[in-house]
Design an enzyme around this catalytic site. Structure first.
Site, PDB file in Angstrom:
ATOM      1  N   ASP A   1     -11.172   0.412 -24.161  1.00  0.00           N
ATOM      2  CA  ASP A   1     -11.546   0.333 -22.750  1.00  0.00           C
ATOM      3  C   ASP A   1     -11.246   1.624 -22.012  1.00  0.00           C
ATOM      4  OD1 ASP A   1     -12.559  -2.261 -22.548  1.00  0.00           O
ATOM      5  OD2 ASP A   1     -10.524  -3.077 -22.610  1.00  0.00           O
TER       6      ASP A   1
ATOM      7  N   PRO B   1       0.822  -1.212   0.000  1.00  0.00           N
ATOM      8  CA  PRO B   1       0.000   0.000   0.000  1.00  0.00           C
ATOM      9  C   PRO B   1       0.853   1.258   0.000  1.00  0.00           C
ATOM     10  CG  PRO B   1      -0.152  -1.158   2.114  1.00  0.00           C
ATOM     11  CD  PRO B   1       0.620  -2.039   1.201  1.00  0.00           C
TER      12      PRO B   1
ATOM     13  N   ARG C   1      -4.309  -9.436 -20.082  1.00  0.00           N
ATOM     14  CA  ARG C   1      -5.356  -9.180 -21.081  1.00  0.00           C
ATOM     15  C   ARG C   1      -4.870  -8.279 -22.207  1.00  0.00           C
ATOM     16  NH1 ARG C   1      -8.335  -4.571 -20.664  1.00  0.00           N
ATOM     17  NH2 ARG C   1     -10.316  -5.469 -21.305  1.00  0.00           N
TER      18      ARG C   1
ATOM     19  N   GLU D   1       3.095  -7.328   8.430  1.00  0.00           N
ATOM     20  CA  GLU D   1       3.370  -5.895   8.247  1.00  0.00           C
ATOM     21  C   GLU D   1       4.181  -5.634   6.982  1.00  0.00           C
ATOM     22  OE1 GLU D   1       1.873  -3.507   9.869  1.00  0.00           O
ATOM     23  OE2 GLU D   1       0.868  -5.180  10.855  1.00  0.00           O
TER      24      GLU D   1
HETATM   25  C1  LIG Z   1      -1.290  -5.666   5.983  1.00  0.00           C
HETATM   26  S1  LIG Z   1      -0.393  -5.273   4.540  1.00  0.00           S
HETATM   27  C2  LIG Z   1       0.985  -4.393   5.185  1.00  0.00           C
HETATM   28  C3  LIG Z   1       0.699  -2.953   5.368  1.00  0.00           C
HETATM   29  C4  LIG Z   1       1.907  -2.141   5.777  1.00  0.00           C
HETATM   30  N1  LIG Z   1       2.219  -2.343   7.158  1.00  0.00           N
HETATM   31  C5  LIG Z   1       1.620  -0.654   5.538  1.00  0.00           C
HETATM   32  O1  LIG Z   1       0.931  -0.067   6.350  1.00  0.00           O
HETATM   33  O2  LIG Z   1       2.035  -0.130   4.484  1.00  0.00           O
HETATM   34  C6  LIG Z   1       0.303  -6.828   4.088  1.00  0.00           C
HETATM   35  C7  LIG Z   1       0.616  -6.980   2.630  1.00  0.00           C
HETATM   36  O3  LIG Z   1      -0.572  -6.833   1.868  1.00  0.00           O
HETATM   37  C8  LIG Z   1      -0.252  -6.322   0.586  1.00  0.00           C
HETATM   38  N2  LIG Z   1      -1.054  -5.121   0.365  1.00  0.00           N
HETATM   39  C9  LIG Z   1      -1.922  -4.571   1.247  1.00  0.00           C
HETATM   40  N3  LIG Z   1      -2.540  -3.523   0.734  1.00  0.00           N
HETATM   41  C10 LIG Z   1      -2.077  -3.371  -0.529  1.00  0.00           C
HETATM   42  C11 LIG Z   1      -2.343  -2.429  -1.571  1.00  0.00           C
HETATM   43  N4  LIG Z   1      -3.204  -1.440  -1.428  1.00  0.00           N
HETATM   44  N5  LIG Z   1      -1.678  -2.583  -2.733  1.00  0.00           N
HETATM   45  C12 LIG Z   1      -0.795  -3.595  -2.896  1.00  0.00           C
HETATM   46  N6  LIG Z   1      -0.502  -4.501  -1.937  1.00  0.00           N
HETATM   47  C13 LIG Z   1      -1.130  -4.404  -0.760  1.00  0.00           C
HETATM   48  C14 LIG Z   1       1.247  -6.084   0.566  1.00  0.00           C
HETATM   49  O4  LIG Z   1       1.857  -7.213  -0.015  1.00  0.00           O
HETATM   50  C15 LIG Z   1       1.583  -6.000   2.039  1.00  0.00           C
HETATM   51  O5  LIG Z   1       2.921  -6.342   2.298  1.00  0.00           O
END
Ligand SMILES: C[S@@+](CC[C@H](N)C(=O)[O-])C[C@H]1O[C@@H](n2cnc3c(N)ncnc32)[C@H](O)[C@@H]1O
Length: 263
Positions: free
Chosen positions: A185, A101, A170, A128
């Site tokens: 698209d 994220p 795709r 995390e």
């Molecule tokens: C609970 S999240 C970790 C969040 C991290 N502690 C932070 O606050 O940035 C666990 C995993 O979910 C994935 N993930 C969660 N949200 C995501 C998003 N919006 N985009 C891409 N991957 C995501 C990633 O691989 C991440 O390492």
């Protein structure tokens, strides 16, 4: 194109072999490898995480396990950053995508960029996330991108990988079959696509717009463009500033009350 996914939940990636993605595998358009990160653990519990330095909640994925996994999947000789034919052809280098994220927002233009790659390796985080040194070290020897699929937090990277893989695959030639081109698209022309209709002509007292039955291709094209502009102005006005707009488009937008940003 070859896609490799490293995850602690290989079963989560089953959709990579279903529907259109599965057909792309069957036709040899893509190859898919799904790897269990725990195969690179050395302890009896097969643990992939540990407590965070500096304290705080949750667990962090260990760099040791991830480092070994990436060394095996992308040996130094394959990275193409310094030697071999790949050194002069960026698209033939493996690309490591780390969903997070905290990454750059993933968009349709990234999907087009990734679709030119011959090999993509995805690293699915959990808990995390992954110890930052994994990305920092990998970035010195291969192409690495940390990407987010949206401003929300998922439990793990697997769903993000499915989103990115579907958006990329795709676009590959032969994947959509005889379906109309993906060039029409949403996002491909910088706008959202307008509404679509099919039979019956009247459904629950709701008729299909007359223009779509007129057979007048120029009028239909203009109507579709106007609906696309209307929808974009209503839902994603932020896109309009970056979209190529004709004089007729600007007139439609002016009628909708939209004005081009100054400067
Ligand atoms: C609970 S999240 C970790 C969040 C991290 N502690 C932070 O606050 O940035 C666990 C995993 O979910 C994935 N993930 C969660 N949200 C995501 C998003 N919006 N985009 C891409 N991957 C995501 C990633 O691989 C991440 O390492």
């Amino acid at each position: 194109m070859r896609l490799d996914v490293v995850t602690v939940f290989p079963d989560y990636l089953a959709p990579l072999r279903l529907a259109l993605l599965g057909r792309a595998v069957d036709r040899g358009i893509i190859e898919v490898g799904v790897h269990d990160l725990r195969a690179w653990t050395h302890d009896v519990h097969k643990s992939v995480d540990d407590t965070p330095f500096g304290g705080g909640p949750g667990m962090v994925m260990r760099p040791t396990v991830w480092g070994d996994a990436l060394d095996d999947l992308v040996p130094q000789t394959d990275t193409g950053l310094t030697t071999g034919p790949a050194a002069s052809d960026p698209d033939s280098r493996p690309l490591l995508i780390v969903p997070t994220p905290a990454g750059r927002p993933f968009s349709q233009s990234d999907a087009h960029r990734y679709a030119r790659r011959r090999r993509i390796v995805f690293a699915c985080g959990r808990y995390e996330g992954i110890d930052q040194r994994v990305v920092d070290e990998a970035s010195e020897r291969m192409d690495v991108e940390e990407v987010s699929i949206g401003d929300y937090v998922l439990i793990g990277g697997e769903v993000a990988v499915l989103v990115i893989a579907e958006a990329v695959v795709r676009l590959l030639p032969g994947v959509l079959g005889n379906r109309r081109s993906h060039e029409e698209d949403s996002f491909s022309d910088g706008l959202l696509e307008g509404p679509s209709y099919t039979r019956p002509e009247i459904w629950r007292d709701r008729p299909v717009p007359d223009v779509l039955k007129s057979g007048d291709h120029a009028r239909i094209a203009r109507w579709r463009r106007d609906e696309s502009l209307r929808r974009t102005a209503e839902r994603r006005p932020d896109l309009l500033g970056g979209a190529p707009l004709s004089a007729a488009d600007l007139q439609t937008l002016a009628e909708l009350g939209w004005e081009p940003p100054e400067g």
